[in-house]
Design a protein around this motif. Structure first.
Motif, PDB file in Angstrom:
ATOM      1  N   SER A  84      -0.357  15.674  -4.156  1.00 31.82           N
ATOM      2  CA  SER A  84      -0.069  15.433  -5.473  1.00 31.82           C
ATOM      3  C   SER A  84      -1.131  16.042  -6.454  1.00 31.82           C
ATOM      4  CB  SER A  84       0.193  13.928  -5.699  1.00 31.82           C
ATOM      5  OG  SER A  84      -1.045  13.259  -5.736  1.00 31.82           O
ATOM      6  N   PRO A  85      -0.456  16.216  -7.670  1.00 27.68           N
ATOM      7  CA  PRO A  85      -1.413  16.724  -8.769  1.00 27.68           C
ATOM      8  C   PRO A  85      -2.630  15.841  -8.851  1.00 27.68           C
ATOM      9  CG  PRO A  85       0.760  17.231  -9.396  1.00 27.68           C
ATOM     10  CD  PRO A  85       0.822  16.406  -8.202  1.00 27.68           C
ATOM     11  N   SER A 115      -9.827  14.161 -15.926  1.00 28.08           N
ATOM     12  CA  SER A 115      -8.600  14.231 -15.930  1.00 28.08           C
ATOM     13  C   SER A 115      -7.855  15.750 -16.232  1.00 28.08           C
ATOM     14  CB  SER A 115      -7.903  13.348 -17.233  1.00 28.08           C
ATOM     15  OG  SER A 115      -8.170  14.019 -18.300  1.00 28.08           O
ATOM     16  N   CYS A 116      -8.813  16.707 -16.529  1.00 34.11           N
ATOM     17  CA  CYS A 116      -8.420  18.115 -16.826  1.00 34.11           C
ATOM     18  C   CYS A 116      -7.823  18.898 -15.470  1.00 34.11           C
ATOM     19  CB  CYS A 116      -9.937  18.932 -17.160  1.00 34.11           C
ATOM     20  SG  CYS A 116     -10.336  18.289 -18.633  1.00 34.11           S
ATOM     21  N   PHE A 117      -8.381  18.436 -14.387  1.00 27.23           N
ATOM     22  CA  PHE A 117      -7.874  19.303 -13.172  1.00 27.23           C
ATOM     23  C   PHE A 117      -6.676  18.839 -12.645  1.00 27.23           C
ATOM     24  CE2 PHE A 117     -12.609  19.792 -13.168  1.00 27.23           C
ATOM     25  CZ  PHE A 117     -12.434  21.219 -13.394  1.00 27.23           C
ATOM     26  N   GLU A 118      -6.402  17.441 -12.971  1.00 30.33           N
ATOM     27  CA  GLU A 118      -4.819  17.132 -12.804  1.00 30.33           C
ATOM     28  C   GLU A 118      -4.004  17.831 -13.671  1.00 30.33           C
ATOM     29  OE1 GLU A 118      -2.247  12.914 -13.294  1.00 30.33           O
ATOM     30  OE2 GLU A 118      -4.720  12.715 -13.183  1.00 30.33           O
ATOM     31  N   LYS A 119      -4.275  18.001 -14.754  1.00 31.23           N
ATOM     32  CA  LYS A 119      -3.573  18.818 -15.980  1.00 31.23           C
ATOM     33  C   LYS A 119      -3.250  20.237 -15.129  1.00 31.23           C
ATOM     34  CE  LYS A 119      -4.911  16.202 -19.918  1.00 31.23           C
ATOM     35  NZ  LYS A 119      -5.434  16.412 -21.355  1.00 31.23           N
ATOM     36  N   PHE A 120      -4.239  20.661 -14.718  1.00 33.28           N
ATOM     37  CA  PHE A 120      -4.088  22.191 -14.000  1.00 33.28           C
ATOM     38  C   PHE A 120      -3.176  21.970 -12.886  1.00 33.28           C
ATOM     39  CE2 PHE A 120      -8.539  23.135 -15.757  1.00 33.28           C
ATOM     40  CZ  PHE A 120      -8.074  24.327 -16.635  1.00 33.28           C
ATOM     41  N   ALA A 121      -3.450  21.164 -12.129  1.00 39.63           N
ATOM     42  CA  ALA A 121      -2.299  20.948 -10.957  1.00 39.63           C
ATOM     43  C   ALA A 121      -1.199  20.529 -11.195  1.00 39.63           C
ATOM     44  CB  ALA A 121      -2.913  20.050 -10.088  1.00 39.63           C
ATOM     45  N   SER A 136     -12.471  28.537 -12.230  1.00 37.91           N
ATOM     46  CA  SER A 136     -12.155  28.601 -10.856  1.00 37.91           C
ATOM     47  C   SER A 136     -11.258  27.682 -10.240  1.00 37.91           C
ATOM     48  CB  SER A 136     -13.307  29.150  -9.986  1.00 37.91           C
ATOM     49  OG  SER A 136     -13.690  30.571 -10.386  1.00 37.91           O
ATOM     50  N   LEU A 137     -11.987  26.236 -10.476  1.00 33.78           N
ATOM     51  CA  LEU A 137     -11.356  25.101  -9.880  1.00 33.78           C
ATOM     52  C   LEU A 137     -10.049  24.884 -10.769  1.00 33.78           C
ATOM     53  CD1 LEU A 137     -14.433  22.722  -9.171  1.00 33.78           C
ATOM     54  CD2 LEU A 137     -13.233  24.139  -7.617  1.00 33.78           C
ATOM     55  N   GLY A 138      -9.897  25.306 -12.114  1.00 30.62           N
ATOM     56  CA  GLY A 138      -8.579  25.059 -12.698  1.00 30.62           C
ATOM     57  C   GLY A 138      -7.538  26.092 -12.241  1.00 30.62           C
ATOM     58  N   VAL A 139      -7.885  27.398 -11.960  1.00 31.48           N
ATOM     59  CA  VAL A 139      -6.868  28.344 -11.440  1.00 31.48           C
ATOM     60  C   VAL A 139      -6.471  27.869 -10.099  1.00 31.48           C
ATOM     61  CG1 VAL A 139      -6.796  30.697 -10.367  1.00 31.48           C
ATOM     62  CG2 VAL A 139      -7.786  30.262 -12.712  1.00 31.48           C
ATOM     63  N   LEU A 140      -7.400  27.446  -9.234  1.00 31.61           N
ATOM     64  CA  LEU A 140      -6.999  27.047  -7.690  1.00 31.61           C
ATOM     65  C   LEU A 140      -6.254  25.594  -7.788  1.00 31.61           C
ATOM     66  CD1 LEU A 140     -10.609  28.197  -6.378  1.00 31.61           C
ATOM     67  CD2 LEU A 140      -8.378  28.991  -5.462  1.00 31.61           C
ATOM     68  N   SER A 141      -6.584  24.585  -8.707  1.00 30.69           N
ATOM     69  CA  SER A 141      -5.865  23.544  -8.923  1.00 30.69           C
ATOM     70  C   SER A 141      -4.574  23.878  -9.205  1.00 30.69           C
ATOM     71  CB  SER A 141      -6.475  22.520  -9.763  1.00 30.69           C
ATOM     72  OG  SER A 141      -7.650  22.085  -9.399  1.00 30.69           O
ATOM     73  N   ALA A 142      -4.374  24.726 -10.182  1.00 29.44           N
ATOM     74  CA  ALA A 142      -2.915  25.239 -10.569  1.00 29.44           C
ATOM     75  C   ALA A 142      -2.148  25.971  -9.445  1.00 29.44           C
ATOM     76  CB  ALA A 142      -2.964  26.201 -11.663  1.00 29.44           C
ATOM     77  N   SER A 143      -3.163  26.765  -8.566  1.00 31.61           N
ATOM     78  CA  SER A 143      -2.554  27.458  -7.322  1.00 31.61           C
ATOM     79  C   SER A 143      -1.949  26.346  -6.292  1.00 31.61           C
ATOM     80  CB  SER A 143      -3.565  28.259  -6.805  1.00 31.61           C
ATOM     81  OG  SER A 143      -2.957  28.740  -5.564  1.00 31.61           O
TER      82      SER A 143
END
Length: 287
Positions: free
Chosen positions: A11-12, A61-67, A114-121
């Protein structure tokens, strides 16, 4: 392989948690030549281990938002590249949060990207109900970033004030983390992740496996932070020194000696540290 169902583990929220874990693991790996770790602040005078912990905590919480942005894009059948404008806004917001937490110190800008792009991916893949594995995540990340170098560096040529990445591209043609992302993270795919799996399979503890994985990354990475501080020749020297440790099967004591030298010479392979965080994130997703 069968398609992945939406579960607690992909899950995100869980993707974002693993990205945060990757940041905490990366700074905790010790020793890291010239980098902040549990022993020292490396070649950095304005930050330390606890600065990184405060910064990482602020980004919880930021990377959850990317995902989540990626997941929604996948569910709506957007092309991967269509979601880039959405996650870039989240990235800018995340950088502001980081700077507020650190008093203006850049601890995690590269990892946010990078972790933002990859979380979104990863979120995009789960939204599409496709197979979630590191190779797919890095491939989709490259598609999300398609055209990034051309756009950003075309704009850079018209600027009066350049970032270090823009200046290095104009002077040397090195695309840095933008190029790495657009190519689907080949340093991680071809060097970092195979090295980490190898060392863990050989029985090394996670810390030591990651130390040696960092050395593998340093052996091939055109680290723009080293180039910005010291030029191309020192970057090539760092790669050669790293290859020597690998080829001659040297160990942690040799890395510790390299750390002492890099601190004295003010060498910080922080671009490679960012890719170490990415490597761990990809490894954690595969578990």
């Amino acid at each position: 392989m069968t398609n992945t169902k939406m579960t607690k583990t992909n899950s995100p929220v869980q993707i974002g948690t693993l990205a945060l874990e990757a940041m905490l693991v990366e700074v905790s790996v010790t020793p890291k030549p010239g980098l902040v770790d549990r022993n020292n602040s490396g070649a950095h005078r304005d930050m330390g281990f606890f600065t990184f912990l405060r910064s990482a905590a602020s980004l919880r919480s930021c990377f959850e938002k990317f995902a989540e942005a990626g997941h929604v894009g996948g569910m709506k059948n957007f092309s991967p590249n269509e979601i880039f404008s959405y996650i870039r806004k989240i990235g800018i917001e995340s950088e502001h949060i980081m700077f507020n937490a650190t008093g203006g110190i850049n601890t995690h800008k590269g990892e946010i990207f990078s972790l933002g792009v990859l979380s979104a991916s990863a979120g995009y893949i789960t939204g599409m109900k496709k197979n979630l594995n590191p190779e797919n995540v890095m491939k989709i990340a490259g598609e999300i970033c398609s055209g990034l170098c051309e756009r950003d560096f075309a704009e850079a040529k018209c600027k009066d004030k350049l970032t270090k990445g823009e200046r290095i591209y104009i002077e040397h043609g090195i695309t840095g983390i933008r190029g790495e992302a657009e190519a689907g993270y080949p340093v991680v795919r071809d060097y970092g992740l195979p090295a980490l799996r190898k060392y863990i399979n050989e029985g090394l503890c996670l810390n030591d496996a990651l130390v040696m994985t960092l050395i593998h990354i340093m052996s091939v990475n055109d680290d723009t932070n080293i180039i910005a501080r010291h030029g191309l020749s020192v970057c090539e020297e760092v790669k050669e020194r790293s290859r020597d440790i690998i080829v001659n099967r040297r160990g942690i004591d040799d890395v510790r000696e390299l750390d002492d030298e890099f601190i004295e010479r003010n060498i910080s392979p922080s671009g490679s540290a960012d890719l170490l965080a990415v490597t761990y994130f990809m490894y954690a997703l595969s578990q």
